[in-house]
Design an enzyme around this catalytic site. Structure first.
Site, PDB file in Angstrom:
ATOM      1  CE  LYS A  44      -2.605   0.005   3.250  1.00 51.81           C
ATOM      2  NZ  LYS A  44      -4.029  -0.444   4.403  1.00 51.81           N
ATOM      3  CE  LYS A  46      -1.917   4.461   4.993  1.00 50.27           C
ATOM      4  NZ  LYS A  46      -3.157   4.166   5.868  1.00 50.27           N
TER       5      LYS A  46
HETATM    6  N1  C2G Z   1     -10.694   7.166   9.072  1.00 54.59           N
HETATM    7  C1  C2G Z   1     -11.191   7.980   9.281  1.00 54.59           C
HETATM    8  N2  C2G Z   1     -11.313   9.490   9.703  1.00 54.59           N
HETATM    9  C2  C2G Z   1     -10.096   9.205   9.441  1.00 54.59           C
HETATM   10  C3  C2G Z   1      -8.503   8.641  10.232  1.00 54.59           C
HETATM   11  C4  C2G Z   1      -9.479   7.576   9.395  1.00 54.59           C
HETATM   12  O1  C2G Z   1     -12.196   6.790   9.952  1.00 54.59           O
HETATM   13  N3  C2G Z   1      -9.827  10.932  10.105  1.00 54.59           N
HETATM   14  C5  C2G Z   1     -10.455   5.644   9.276  1.00 54.59           C
HETATM   15  C6  C2G Z   1     -10.650   5.437   7.463  1.00 54.59           C
HETATM   16  O2  C2G Z   1     -11.385   5.327   5.877  1.00 54.59           O
HETATM   17  C7  C2G Z   1     -10.392   3.714   7.464  1.00 54.59           C
HETATM   18  C8  C2G Z   1      -9.946   3.514   9.272  1.00 54.59           C
HETATM   19  O3  C2G Z   1      -9.920   4.843   9.092  1.00 54.59           O
HETATM   20  O4  C2G Z   1     -11.609   3.144   7.356  1.00 54.59           O
HETATM   21  C9  C2G Z   1      -8.342   3.405   9.341  1.00 54.59           C
HETATM   22  O5  C2G Z   1      -7.327   4.347   8.236  1.00 54.59           O
HETATM   23  P1  C2G Z   1      -6.440   3.654   7.873  1.00 54.59           P
HETATM   24  O6  C2G Z   1      -5.189   3.045   8.998  1.00 54.59           O
HETATM   25  O7  C2G Z   1      -5.889   4.885   7.382  1.00 54.59           O
HETATM   26  O8  C2G Z   1      -6.945   2.271   7.186  1.00 54.59           O
HETATM   27  P2  C2G Z   1      -6.407   2.986   5.366  1.00 54.59           P
HETATM   28  O9  C2G Z   1      -4.689   2.549   5.088  1.00 54.59           O
HETATM   29  O10 C2G Z   1      -6.787   3.031   4.041  1.00 54.59           O
HETATM   30  O11 C2G Z   1      -6.861   0.801   5.362  1.00 54.59           O
HETATM   31  O12 C2G Z   1      -8.124  -2.574   2.314  1.00 54.59           O
HETATM   32  C10 C2G Z   1      -8.518  -1.207   2.675  1.00 54.59           C
HETATM   33  C11 C2G Z   1      -6.783  -0.547   3.246  1.00 54.59           C
HETATM   34  O13 C2G Z   1      -6.440  -1.785   3.893  1.00 54.59           O
HETATM   35  C12 C2G Z   1      -7.737   0.763   4.375  1.00 54.59           C
END
Ligand code: C2G
Length: 128
Positions: A44, A46
């Site tokens: 990803k 990350k």
């Molecule tokens: N999130 C949120 N508000 C934020 C930050 C994050 O609602 N201020 C939500 C994201 O939208 C996601 C969840 O928290 O639903 C986890 O965020 P991340 O760890 O950044 O997830 P991500 O890297 O987007 O991984 O297959 C899908 C991916 O693995 C999603």
């Protein structure tokens, strides 16, 4: 027993994550969180501060979370929905539309992201 599924990295757990998990749980009775492995994070693009085991343990300590499973590839979602008898998939609306293919298998909900907080912002504010 309505089963909900969501995915994420959940690094440096913050209230945006907690709010997402709370709303995800409110969509049903049992919340499964698929947390990205360190290897999948690399795919990803990350690099998380906490490794997979730590992020898994932190999620398991959250009252809204009932089961944590690994997310290690993009193509596992349909199998996860089937194998865990999922009724509802949800994720933040930064992914709006990306997972509509799941609609033939379960409900799909894109939940509003929490403004003003992100792992990236925390790292930046801490000068990391
Ligand atoms: N999130 C949120 N508000 C934020 C930050 C994050 O609602 N201020 C939500 C994201 O939208 C996601 C969840 O928290 O639903 C986890 O965020 P991340 O760890 O950044 O997830 P991500 O890297 O987007 O991984 O297959 C899908 C991916 O693995 C999603």
């Amino acid at each position: 027993m309505k089963r909900v599924l969501t995915y994420g990295t959940f690094d440096l757990m913050h209230y945006g994550h907690i709010r997402l998990l709370k709303r995800a749980k409110s969509l049903g009775d049992y919340l499964i969180v698929a947390v990205s492995t360190d290897e999948f994070n690399a795919i990803k693009g990350k690099k998380s501060y906490h490794n997979y085991e730590t992020r898994k343990k932190m999620l398991e300590a959250i009252r809204y979370v009932d089961l944590v499973i690994p997310e290690d590839h993009w193509e596992q979602k349909v199998d996860d929905v089937k194998n865990y008898y999922v009724d509802t998939f949800c994720i933040g609306d930064d992914w709006e539309g990306e997972f509509d293919f799941l609609k033939e298998h379960c409900e799909v909900n894109y939940l509003k992201r929490t403004k003003g907080i992100s792992t990236t912002k925390i790292k930046k504010d801490l000068g990391m």
